[in-house]
Design a protein around this motif. Structure first.
Motif, short mmCIF file in Angstrom:
data_model
loop_
_atom_site.label_atom_id
_atom_site.label_comp_id
_atom_site.label_asym_id
_atom_site.label_seq_id
_atom_site.Cartn_x
_atom_site.Cartn_y
_atom_site.Cartn_z
N VAL A 2 0.79 4.23 -2.85
CA VAL A 2 0.39 5.62 -2.58
C VAL A 2 1.58 6.58 -2.72
CG1 VAL A 2 -1.54 4.99 -1.09
CG2 VAL A 2 0.71 5.43 -0.08
N ASN A 3 2.77 6.05 -2.65
CA ASN A 3 3.92 6.92 -2.90
C ASN A 3 4.28 6.96 -4.38
OD1 ASN A 3 5.21 8.11 -0.34
ND2 ASN A 3 4.70 6.00 0.26
N LEU A 14 -2.77 10.29 2.71
CA LEU A 14 -2.79 8.83 2.50
C LEU A 14 -1.95 8.08 3.52
CD1 LEU A 14 -2.53 8.84 -1.36
CD2 LEU A 14 -4.50 8.11 -0.02
N ILE A 49 -6.41 10.44 -7.28
CA ILE A 49 -6.60 10.78 -5.86
C ILE A 49 -6.12 12.20 -5.64
CG2 ILE A 49 -5.78 10.24 -3.53
CD1 ILE A 49 -5.73 7.33 -4.37
N TYR A 55 0.84 -1.21 0.00
CA TYR A 55 0.00 0.00 0.00
C TYR A 55 0.87 1.26 0.00
CZ TYR A 55 -2.96 3.71 1.91
OH TYR A 55 -3.59 4.91 2.12
N GLU A 94 -4.21 14.91 -4.21
CA GLU A 94 -2.88 14.82 -3.58
C GLU A 94 -2.85 15.41 -2.18
OE1 GLU A 94 0.53 15.63 -5.79
OE2 GLU A 94 -0.11 14.47 -7.53
N LEU A 145 1.82 7.59 -7.16
CA LEU A 145 0.45 7.83 -7.61
C LEU A 145 0.29 7.60 -9.11
CD1 LEU A 145 -0.56 10.90 -5.43
CD2 LEU A 145 -1.24 8.52 -5.19
#
Lengths: 294, 315
Positions: free
Chosen positions: A60-61, A79, A73, A56, A75, A63
């Motif tokens: 999320v790092n 997250l 998403i 995860y 920014e 994107l």
């Protein structure tokens, strides 16, 4: 020695330093505990969550990976908030609890059930070293599912988000490390103490889980009936979560602080101190080579 | 050179749960195999537990192999082996694994510990069963496994608490033979038992406890030597007068009893075999020859008859 020579002979070879006793006890206890496949399966399963969490964090790092699959998403959305690590710790502490319940009773109970303590304590091993060795055998797998993957995940996040993230969120690794040790020590000592008093392994496992549930339920019942928050003193979960949240500088759940209506932090530390002391006293009473009938 | 004292008791007192169990024990034991005797509750196991450091002394002290049990306990424990009286094993563990672990705890390197564990189990006769879990062992096998773990690390002294307890005659003989082998290998042995015959067959010195006090300390080897000199013979045929003369010429004191029975006191250096030779040369049949073999029983009963278990050494 030739196979046909069955005479007794003295040992005159080298000897290792005495402190190796703790390592020996821990090594044999670990091997004994993990001779069960179930323990091994439980250990592997408990590592899946940090692996998922690492995946995860990677996503999320990055994107652009999400954008490539059509997910956009904002920014600004946090997250990777510190609370996320808190919940990972909560989840992993559950696995640590299960491991302690499964492994803990295999450590001391089999020695006491058939009076093996004189065999240990007639050697250069003190009662403290015996308990330390057994404790180490339990703390090793508990560490493997709590602070070790926790800190690895933090390192991953810091390497992906930049080391500035680590500087801004220094409380995260602190909470993971100190919080995990607190929980692990609590689990390990309590499990050893229960298994020292209840020598039949299945019953010891049941008692360990049962006492947790009973204390928790009793604490919540006191809170409900007396309309107070002090019943949480009997709930190991509530005590530890309050301390973790304090270490992390506050945790929110659905916009509200967690835990709800917490106890004063000093009371939580004091209550845990009482549990530690009681567990050590229980071990002190039972881990001895010579029992005196009164 | 006199042997190093094995145990030196110096006013050793022990209280358990506030109750005095050992009362100012004093005495020195120097035998190679020392028997620790006494009725149930006399304090035998407590004395062993105190020497091993399981129980603190409430007064006085004791020295084991010249080391003070209060201050040199850790160093002593690597020189000592212990076989407890009761069942003592780790459930779910095989014999070889338990014995190896105990060897490692006594300071042996891992490889040497494994080698010694196999050797010790073969030596006691559990070689074929060494991979079996200990809870599947019979009582006799458990006793042998306890003996193996007590000796695996090559101790200088081994404490055996009731080693023949619950054993059938064959297993008992085997255990006593193993104890003899250990002693012959130079290990000093302390055997606690309430079975006089077992102690007599292997010990050369005994300490008798009664109500927590030393009732007697005796050198059995000396006692045996003394008692072996008193013989009772029953003879038939041959030259009876010549036989008596021959005995006198050998330096024996002889007393004639009824029905051609003789009481003979052998002097040092005269063996029983010489008597048989003298009899054979004169056509005498030796129908019966008895020596006083109940020396330990005598010592024990004399010690038990003492009022209040008053300390008495060197019976």
């Amino acid at each position: 020695m030739p196979v046909y020579d069955r005479r007794y002979r003295r040992y005159d070879g080298p000897r290792v330093e005495h402190r190796a006793g703790i390592r020996t006890i821990a090594r044999y206890a670990l091997a004994q505990a993990f001779s069960s496949r179930l323990a091994l399966v439980l250990l592997v399963v408990s590592l899946l969550v940090p692996l998922g969490f690492a995946a995860y964090l990677y996503v999320v790092n990055n994107l652009d990976v999400l954008a490539a699959v059509g997910i956009r998403i904002d920014e600004e959305f946090p997250l990777v908030a510190p609370s996320l690590f808190f919940w990972m710790l909560v989840w992993q502490s559950g696995f640590a609890f299960l491991l302690a319940a499964f492994i803990g009773p295999t450590l001391v109970a089999p020695d006491l059930a058939h009076q093996a303590m004189p065999l240990y304590l007639s050697r250069p091993v003190s009662r403290g070293e015996y308990v330390t060795g057994k404790l180490a055998a339990l703390l090793a797998p508990l560490s493997l599912v709590t602070w070790i993957p926790g800190l690895l995940v933090v390192l991953l996040q810091a390497s992906l988000a930049g080391w500035g993230w680590l500087a801004d969120n220094w409380r995260v690794p602190l909470t993971l490390f100190v919080g995990s040790w607190l929980w692990n020590l609590l689990m390990a000592l309590f499990a050893l103490a229960v298994s020292a008093w209840i020598r039949w392994r299945p019953v010891a496992t049941g008692a360990f889980i049962g006492l947790f549930v009973i204390f928790e339920a009793f604490g919540h019942a006191i809170n409900g009936i007396l309309d107070t928050r002090w019943g949480a003193l009997l709930s190991f979960d509530d005590l530890v979560h309050t301390i973790w949240a304090d270490l992390l500088g506050g945790v929110s759940l659905f916009g509200r602080g967690f835990p709800d209506n917490p106890l004063p932090i000093g009371a939580c530390w004091a209550a845990l101190g009482v549990v530690f002391t009681a567990s050590l006293w229980m071990l002190h009473r039972k881990v001895r080579a010579f029992e005196v009938s009164r | 050179m006199p042997p190093t004292p094995l145990v030196e008791l110096d006013g050793l007192a022990v209280r358990l749960a506030g109750r005095p169990v050992l009362h100012a024990l004093s005495g020195t034991l120097s035998g190679r195999v020392v028997g620790l005797l006494g009725p149930n509750g006399a304090g035998k196991t407590t004395l062993l537990a105190t020497l091993l450091g399981f129980v603190p002394a409430s007064g006085g002290t004791a020295r084991l192999l010249g080391c003070d049990i209060r201050t040199d306990q850790r160093a002593l424990r690597s020189r000592v082996g212990y076989m407890p009286e009761n069942d003592a094993y780790v459930a779910g563990m095989s014999a070889v694994r338990l014995v190896r672990m105990m060897a490692e705890l006594s300071g042996l390197p891992r490889r040497a510990a494994l080698e010694r564990a196999h050797e010790a189990l073969f030596w006691v006769g559990l070689g074929e069963a060494r991979y079996r879990k200990l809870e599947t062992y019979s009582l006799g096998m458990k006793q042998l496994a306890k003996l193996a773990q007590a000796l695996v690390h090559g101790p200088e002294v081994v404490f055996l608490d009731e080693p023949t307890n619950g054993l059938d005659p064959a297993a008992r003989e085997r255990m006593l033979r193993l104890i003899g082998e250990v002693a012959a290998a130079g290990v000093r042995v302390v055997v606690s038992s309430h079975l006089l015959r077992d102690v007599e067959s292997c010990a050369d010195e005994v300490i008798v406890l009664k109500e927590g006090q030393v009732a007697a300390i005796a050198n059995l080897a000396e006692e045996r030597r003394t008692h072996r000199r008193f013989l009772e013979l029953e003879t038939r045929g041959g030259d009876a007068g010549g036989f008596l003369d021959a005995l006198s010429a050998l330096g024996c004191e002889v007393a004639e009893l009824a029905h051609r029975r003789l009481k003979v006191i052998l002097h040092d250096g005269v063996e029983v075999r010489t008597l048989y030779q003298a009899a054979a040369e004169r056509g005498i049949q030796v129908r019966r020859l008895t020596s006083n073999r109940d020396s330990l029983e005598t010592i024990f009963l004399r010690a038990m008859e003492q009022e209040g278990g008053a300390p008495r050494a060197g019976l």
